[in-house]
Design an enzyme around this catalytic site. Structure first.
Site: not given
Length: 293
Positions: A48, A69, A72, A89-91, A123-124, A127
């Protein structure tokens, strides 16, 4: 144009779109099973690139998940001894941890270390929320993982080579400067100005002054230029001394004295005067000869 995913893994555009949908989109078009995994069995991605997580934003995400909920699921891969590593999906994982959930919805994928690292990094990067240092570290890791040159990495990411090279140069700065960038105490442009100074102590001193004095980039550049090009003795000699402002009353007194001395000189007496401007007072010394010359 191919995306960074297809450039790195050699997949087709169609395959890449399916992969990216699984990893970063709110919905999943492919029929992969979503399973509930004990939250204690999940560990963060060691690749990460993000090292700074905004607690306020995680708190906000937690409130959203509590109300609506998880839209994703996170994406994970199975490790040894029943542990799972986050791929994407760490956040969300941190938000669910804050909510003290015992299980989290997840999709399990079979990926290698290289694929996991690359997906997390790319991915990061896409963003565009990373600090300049986190971005530089991500580039560094991708270079090592895929044994690429800076030029090849830039091409695969769709960026200019100078962009990649400039980011990587930031990693040569002292740790204290890098940490200041991470904390957003100074900007990347501030850091580039500091790079011109090769002396570490001077770099750190200028950085501290920048933070304390709230210097903008231009002000820091001027200080850097003063450090790199200090005035010579000749420059100091040629520089005109600054005169302090004199009040009207003092000017009148000085002019009156000078006029009086001028009248004495016109009378034929050859007087000599010396003037001295000190920090606290003006001093005028008058020498009147006892005999006419």
């Amino acid at each position: 144009m191919k995306s960074p995913f297809s450039r790195f893994f050699g997949s087709s555009e169609k395959q890449r779109q399916e992969e990216q949908e699984e990893i970063v989109s709110p919905t999943h078009s492919r029929s992969e099973e979503v399973v509930n995994v004990p939250i204690g069995n999940i560990v963060p991605n060691k690749y990460q690139p993000r090292t700074v997580f905004d607690d306020e934003k995680i708190e906000e995400l937690a409130r959203t998940i509590h109300t609506h909920g998880v839209i994703q699921p996170i994406v994970i891969r199975q490790m040894d001894d029943e542990k799972y590593e986050i791929i994407a999906g760490e956040r969300r994982f941190r938000a669910m941890t804050k909510l003290e959930w015992s299980e989290v919805p997840a999709i399990i994928r079979n990926l290698s270390d290289k694929e996991t690292a690359s997906i997390a990094l790319i991915e990061n990067l896409q963003r565009e929320e990373l600090t300049a240092i986190e971005e530089a570290v991500a580039y560094q890791k991708l270079l090592k993982l895929h044994e690429l040159t800076q030029e090849a990495l830039a091409q695969r990411l769709g960026k200019g080579q100078s962009t990649v090279a400039n980011k990587l140069r930031l990693l040569k700065l002292p740790e204290e400067v890098q940490e200041a960038i991470m904390k957003k105490e100074i900007s990347e442009r501030h850091a580039r100005s500091l790079m011109q100074v090769k002396d570490t102590d001077a770099q750190l001193n200028l950085m501290k002054l920048t933070i304390e004095q709230h210097w903008n980039v231009k002000q820091l550049e001027e200080k850097v230029d003063e450090f790199l090009n200090p005035p010579t003795k000749e420059d100091k000699k040629s520089a005109k001394p600054r005169r302090k402002a004199v009040s009207k009353d003092i000017r009148i007194a000085l002019n009156t004295i000078k006029q009086s001395l001028s009248m004495v000189t016109k009378s034929g007496i050859n007087i000599k005067t010396e003037e001295e401007d000190t920090e606290d007072f003006y001093q005028i010394t008058v020498r009147i000869p006892k005999k006419k010359s």
